[in-house]
Motif scaffolding. Structure first.
Motif, short mmCIF file in Angstrom:
data_model
loop_
_atom_site.label_atom_id
_atom_site.label_comp_id
_atom_site.label_asym_id
_atom_site.label_seq_id
_atom_site.Cartn_x
_atom_site.Cartn_y
_atom_site.Cartn_z
N LYS A 261 67.83 -1.17 20.22
CA LYS A 261 69.08 -1.67 20.78
C LYS A 261 69.00 -3.13 21.20
O LYS A 261 69.95 -3.89 21.03
CB LYS A 261 69.48 -0.82 21.99
CG LYS A 261 69.92 0.58 21.65
CD LYS A 261 70.25 1.37 22.90
CE LYS A 261 70.65 2.80 22.57
NZ LYS A 261 70.91 3.61 23.79
N LYS A 266 70.50 -8.12 15.20
CA LYS A 266 71.70 -7.55 14.60
C LYS A 266 72.37 -8.55 13.64
O LYS A 266 73.54 -8.44 13.36
CB LYS A 266 72.69 -7.15 15.70
CG LYS A 266 72.14 -6.18 16.73
CD LYS A 266 71.77 -4.86 16.11
CE LYS A 266 71.40 -3.83 17.16
NZ LYS A 266 70.21 -4.18 17.92
N GLU A 332 66.87 2.53 11.19
CA GLU A 332 66.12 2.07 12.35
C GLU A 332 64.85 2.86 12.60
O GLU A 332 63.97 2.43 13.37
CB GLU A 332 67.01 2.12 13.59
CG GLU A 332 67.61 3.48 13.85
CD GLU A 332 68.89 3.42 14.65
OE1 GLU A 332 69.20 4.42 15.32
OE2 GLU A 332 69.57 2.40 14.61
N ASN A 366 76.09 5.65 11.42
CA ASN A 366 76.03 4.53 12.36
C ASN A 366 74.58 4.26 12.76
O ASN A 366 73.74 5.16 12.78
CB ASN A 366 76.88 4.81 13.60
CG ASN A 366 76.37 6.00 14.39
OD1 ASN A 366 76.43 7.13 13.91
ND2 ASN A 366 75.86 5.76 15.57
N THR A 368 71.28 0.89 12.96
CA THR A 368 70.79 -0.42 12.53
C THR A 368 70.01 -0.27 11.23
O THR A 368 69.19 0.65 11.10
CB THR A 368 69.90 -1.05 13.62
OG1 THR A 368 70.66 -1.15 14.83
CG2 THR A 368 69.44 -2.44 13.22
N GLU A 393 74.22 -3.94 11.50
CA GLU A 393 74.54 -2.74 12.29
C GLU A 393 75.82 -2.11 11.77
O GLU A 393 76.81 -2.80 11.50
CB GLU A 393 74.70 -3.11 13.76
CG GLU A 393 74.84 -1.89 14.67
CD GLU A 393 74.77 -2.26 16.14
OE1 GLU A 393 74.61 -1.34 16.97
OE2 GLU A 393 74.88 -3.45 16.46
#
Length: 434
Positions: A261, A266, A332, A366, A368, A393
């Motif tokens: 996060k 991003k 991710e 959804n 990264t 993202e």
């Protein structure tokens, strides 16, 4: 940098204010006599203007700086971070491959390493001979290798090629054999660097299982990986490195979640303006990578229902080279979601080129994502790789399939599949509860 083998306490590894500095070498260029004389005259003035401290700092890179942590016996420590954050350097210090510039390291117990897998193999020797050679390099005694020989061969799945020179092995078979030898080394402490790059998916699963066995047997494991899922499932604790320093420490779920996060970039565009420093080689160099909504989709944000276009601009320097591009999209957790490429393409002229591929809407979940590029030459040989070309993202959004469900939507992909409901026969009146 003292390293001890005294296992008299519960600490397996202790690092205090650890630092490693490398000297940056500058590539030499051809000079004329005028250049040499001019540099000799101006060099003293440049040093005076910069100062000795600044001049030394510009010529050095700190891979690790002021790093302190402790690992207990039987603990499985996951180490994550972006490329260049110091993860591999840390393991090399602990394995005594290189020495620290500053700080203190104490290691209690015999150390085994799975770092540069297969670095000690000899291409002219057979698989059988290389098992004994590589095992000896790793510190195994001959009788220990002989005792585990059949187990190593079975694990590597190379029995038919055992007496063949390994220069004839495929790259996957080569890596499997190297990992099998190293994984069977009996040590109290195991240092593991990116074993998930070894072999196919089935063999990667075996690698993780072997590491899990080592952990359950009470051995201390330091596990470096970009695979967040593996870190979360295998490790008891994790740290995140950034620019040579520990920025996060705690439970694997907390560290990986926070890293994804807050520390994973991003950005959706990467630009290299100088062809001389751009990633690549003398045949091809990367200029720009952009991830964007396809065909003018408004807002600039990418959601699960946004069709995506990915542009790759690159300089092709050799007009005669037949180069093919492929791109891997990883989520991710380090899981490959898809690989795309157009192989067998016609030779393109030298110059600045652009390739574009499209990802349809309602495919990616959804989260990264990272893009990794591969350039193939002459239909199969890898000419160069571009790691972490771009990160983007994908945002969540309410849609028809979600309805009132607000929790996380599980799955690597998230296609909006067509559903059809039809009545086969009416419910008998006696079963009707209304």
């Amino acid at each position: 940098m003292p390293i001890s083998s005294n296992a008299g306490n519960s600490t397996a590894i202790c690092c205090e204010s650890l630092g490693k500095r490398y000297k940056i070498s500058r590539q030499a260029r051809y000079q004329t006599l005028r250049d040499t004389l001019s540099e000799a005259v101006t060099a003293p003035f440049r040093k005076l203007s910069r100062g000795p401290a600044r001049d030394a700092e510009q010529n050095h890179l700190w891979a690790l700086r002021n790093l302190s942590f402790e690992v207990k016996h039987g603990e499985i420590l996951g180490i994550i971070g972006r490329n260049g954050s110091g993860k591999s350097t840390l393991l090399k210090l602990l394995a005594r491959i290189t020495r620290a510039t500053e700080g203190r390291v104490e290691v209690y117990g015999r150390v085994g390493t799975l770092l540069e897998v297969g670095a000690g193999f000899h291409p002219e020797l057979s698989g059988r001979e290389n098992i004994f050679l590589y095992g000896a390099i790793l510190g195994m005694k001959r009788r220990e290798i002989a005792r585990k020989f059949d187990e190593i061969v079975e694990f590597a799945e190379c029995g038919r090629m055992l007496d063949t020179a390994i220069k004839h092995y495929s790259s996957g078979m080569y890596m499997r054999l190297a990992f099998a030898v190293a994984a069977h080394l009996e040590t109290e402490i195991l240092l593991v660097d990116e074993v998930l790059a070894v072999g196919d998916a089935a063999f990667q699963k075996k690698c993780l299982g072997k590491i899990g066995e080592a952990a359950h047997a009470g051995r201390t494991v330091l596990f470096v990986s970009h695979n967040m899922l593996a870190v979360e499932s295998l490790c008891t604790r994790a740290i995140c490195l950034h620019e040579g320093a520990a920025v996060l420490e705690g439970s694997p779920g907390f560290v990986t979640g926070t890293y994804m996060k807050e520390w994973l970039p991003k950005y959706s565009e990467t630009l290299y303006e100088d062809i001389r420093t751009a990633p690549g080689n003398e045949q091809i160099r990367l200029r720009r990578v952009q991830v964007r909504p396809q065909d003018g989709a408004s807002g600039g944000q990418i959601t699960v229902s946004t069709p995506i276009a990915v542009d790759l601009e690159y300089w092709k320097m050799d007009a005669d080279a037949r180069l093919d591009l492929a791109v891997q999209v990883q989520n991710e957790h380090g899981i490959v979601v898809l690989t795309t490429g157009k192989l067998g393409a016609q030779a393109a002229p030298a110059g600045l080129l652009r390739g574009t591929f499209y990802v349809p809407a309602d495919l990616l979940n959804n989260g990264t994502y990272q893009l990794h590029g591969f350039v193939f030459m002459n239909g199969g040989t890898i000419a160069t790789t571009w790691d972490d070309m771009a990160t983007f993202e994908v945002l969540d959004t309410a849609n028809e399939s979600r309805g009132t469900y607000l929790d996380e939507w599980p799955g690597v992909v998230r296609p909006n599949l067509k559903w059809k409901t039809e009545l086969i026969e009416p419910l008998p009146e006696k079963w009707n509860t209304r």
